[in-house]
Write a protein that holds these residues in place. Structure first.
Motif, short mmCIF file in Angstrom:
data_model
loop_
_atom_site.label_atom_id
_atom_site.label_comp_id
_atom_site.label_asym_id
_atom_site.label_seq_id
_atom_site.Cartn_x
_atom_site.Cartn_y
_atom_site.Cartn_z
N ALA A 32 59.56 27.95 50.27
CA ALA A 32 58.20 27.91 50.82
C ALA A 32 57.32 28.98 50.16
CB ALA A 32 58.24 28.12 52.33
N ILE A 33 57.85 30.19 49.97
CA ILE A 33 57.07 31.24 49.32
C ILE A 33 56.76 30.86 47.88
CG2 ILE A 33 57.16 33.64 48.52
CD1 ILE A 33 58.86 34.25 51.03
N ILE A 34 57.74 30.28 47.19
CA ILE A 34 57.53 29.84 45.80
C ILE A 34 56.47 28.75 45.76
CG2 ILE A 34 58.62 28.61 43.89
CD1 ILE A 34 61.27 30.06 44.76
N ALA A 35 56.53 27.79 46.70
CA ALA A 35 55.59 26.66 46.69
C ALA A 35 54.15 27.11 46.89
CB ALA A 35 55.97 25.66 47.79
N MET A 36 53.93 28.23 47.59
CA MET A 36 52.57 28.72 47.79
C MET A 36 52.19 29.80 46.77
SD MET A 36 52.77 31.04 51.25
CE MET A 36 53.26 29.70 52.31
N ASP A 37 53.03 29.96 45.72
CA ASP A 37 52.76 30.91 44.65
C ASP A 37 52.80 32.35 45.13
OD1 ASP A 37 52.32 31.43 41.94
OD2 ASP A 37 50.15 31.55 42.18
N GLY A 38 53.72 32.63 46.07
CA GLY A 38 53.88 33.98 46.59
C GLY A 38 54.88 34.79 45.79
N LEU A 39 55.31 35.92 46.38
CA LEU A 39 56.21 36.86 45.71
C LEU A 39 57.36 37.25 46.62
CD1 LEU A 39 53.80 39.48 44.06
CD2 LEU A 39 55.26 37.84 42.85
N ILE A 40 58.53 37.45 46.02
CA ILE A 40 59.72 37.91 46.74
C ILE A 40 60.22 39.18 46.08
CG2 ILE A 40 62.09 37.35 47.39
CD1 ILE A 40 61.15 34.34 47.11
N GLY A 41 60.25 40.27 46.85
CA GLY A 41 60.70 41.55 46.33
C GLY A 41 62.17 41.77 46.65
N HIS B 276 71.69 37.64 43.97
CA HIS B 276 70.42 37.40 44.67
C HIS B 276 69.35 36.93 43.69
CE1 HIS B 276 71.62 39.09 48.59
NE2 HIS B 276 72.37 39.91 47.87
N ILE B 277 69.30 37.56 42.55
CA ILE B 277 68.34 37.16 41.52
C ILE B 277 68.64 35.74 41.05
CG2 ILE B 277 67.63 37.63 39.13
CD1 ILE B 277 67.99 40.64 39.83
N GLU B 278 69.91 35.46 40.84
CA GLU B 278 70.31 34.14 40.37
C GLU B 278 69.95 33.07 41.40
OE1 GLU B 278 71.80 31.83 37.25
OE2 GLU B 278 71.29 33.96 37.35
N GLY C 142 63.88 28.09 41.85
CA GLY C 142 62.59 27.95 41.16
C GLY C 142 61.74 29.19 41.15
N GLY C 143 62.34 30.36 41.47
CA GLY C 143 61.54 31.56 41.69
C GLY C 143 61.49 32.56 40.57
N GLU C 144 61.82 32.18 39.34
CA GLU C 144 61.88 33.19 38.29
C GLU C 144 60.53 33.85 38.04
OE1 GLU C 144 61.43 30.70 34.13
OE2 GLU C 144 63.43 30.84 35.02
N LYS C 145 59.43 33.15 38.32
CA LYS C 145 58.10 33.75 38.13
C LYS C 145 57.52 34.31 39.44
CE LYS C 145 56.85 30.96 34.12
NZ LYS C 145 55.88 29.98 33.54
N LEU D 49 61.77 37.38 30.83
CA LEU D 49 62.03 37.24 32.25
C LEU D 49 62.12 38.61 32.93
CD1 LEU D 49 64.71 34.46 32.91
CD2 LEU D 49 62.31 34.46 33.56
N VAL D 50 62.86 39.52 32.30
CA VAL D 50 63.05 40.84 32.88
C VAL D 50 61.73 41.58 33.00
CG1 VAL D 50 64.21 43.07 32.60
CG2 VAL D 50 65.45 40.95 32.09
#
Length: 314
Positions: free
Chosen positions: A211-220, A243-245, A251-254, A293-294
């Motif tokens: 859901a966060i990815i779909a709205m173009d949000g961010l995950i820390g 967790h990163i993987e 779909g959250g690499e960006k 990516l990094v």
């Protein structure tokens, strides 16, 4: 490699101990010195009101904002990030920057005028709760698991109007989904990991991550050891990789960044004990992932987001 970190709790430590020095420490994870050592270009400083000192009040919110202003900015240690136009200066380098957030609305005492006042005072995103319930919503550890109150929904409308960004770390699942429906802006999870990897309630489900990815949000992705791995063994930096993987596979690499929670923890990941270790962490990531990516995870994704969603200077 340039670093942006979206969550630390050093302001509450500076409020507790007026003798503590942001420039050098000791007793602090985040200092000007450790930011320099780790090349942290921008750090988000949360206003957090510990329950150890009694009922949260707006006076204590103002006190921590004033500490940020006087002891971190006016001292010359940091520049204050408030406006979209300033993001280019972070990209260009040369200065260390700080941005203010509010971790939990308890200290606003249910007064919605204080939301506008915090915005005028330079706060740029707010988390609705800490772990428990308040006047706006239920936190993730509140047993009843409720969502937003009527006043909490009114708060969201004011934030949409102002351009105040909203943080879902610590919010109950019911509150998360209600907020996702109400907000007109992308959501941030400033310091949360993947629950599928470590089943702590503070971590995000796959559905929340999507859901966060779909709205173009961010995950820390955060460095809280018990959000990284269950069990009694020491947590190492490599334990963050699943967790990163997981977030990338969804779909959250960006949409991935880091929110360390330094100064909000009393145990640390081995190899990530302070911002001074960020370049070691970048080198670890480079052993597994492409440099582009990094760089995005270390700072680029967060700066891209801020360049879209911080308010324009009036």
């Amino acid at each position: 490699m340039k670093v942006v970190d979206f969550h630390c709790d050093v302001l509450s430590k500076l409020w507790e101990n007026h003798e503590a020095s942001f420039a050098e420490g000791p007793g602090l994870d985040v200092t000007r010195k450790t930011m320099d050592q780790g090349n942290v270009a921008m750090q988000v400083f949360a206003v957090f009101l510990s329950e150890r000192y009694g009922r949260p009040s707006f006076e204590r919110v103002l006190a921590q904002i004033d500490i940020f202003r006087t002891r971190l900015v006016e001292s010359g240690d940091l520049a204050w990030l408030k406006w979209r136009e300033q993001v280019k200066e972070i990209r260009d380098g040369g200065k260390r920057w700080g941005m203010l957030s509010l971790e939990g609305l308890d200290g606003l005492e249910g007064n919605l005028f204080y939301v506008r006042l915090c915005y005028e005072l330079g706060v740029r995103f707010m988390g609705l709760t800490w772990n428990h319930a308040n006047w706006a919503a239920d936190g993730v550890m509140e047993k009843r698991g409720g969502g937003l109150t009527d006043k909490g929904r009114e708060f969201v409308g004011i934030c949409n109007e102002l351009g105040m960004m909203l943080d879902v770390s610590h919010l109950s699942p019911a509150g998360f989904w209600e907020l996702a429906e109400l907000t007109e802006r992308p959501l941030i999870a400033s310091h949360s990991n993947a629950r599928a990897v470590c089943p702590h309630p503070r971590n995000l489900s796959d559905e929340q991550i999507r859901a966060i990815i779909a709205m173009d949000g961010l995950i820390g992705v955060t460095f809280v050891p018990w959000f990284v791995r269950s069990g009694s063994q020491a947590v190492k930096a490599d334990d963050l990789l699943p967790h990163i993987e997981r977030i990338c596979n969804l779909g959250g690499e960006k949409h991935l960044m880091f929110g360390s929670d330094f100064d909000g923890i009393d145990h640390w990941i081995e190899g990530l004990e302070s911002p001074a270790r960020y370049q070691d962490w970048a080198n670890t990531l480079l052993e597994h992932y492409p440099e582009k990516l990094v760089q995005g995870w270390m700072s680029g994704n967060a700066l891209d987001f801020l360049e879209k969603h911080l308010p324009l200077r009036p």
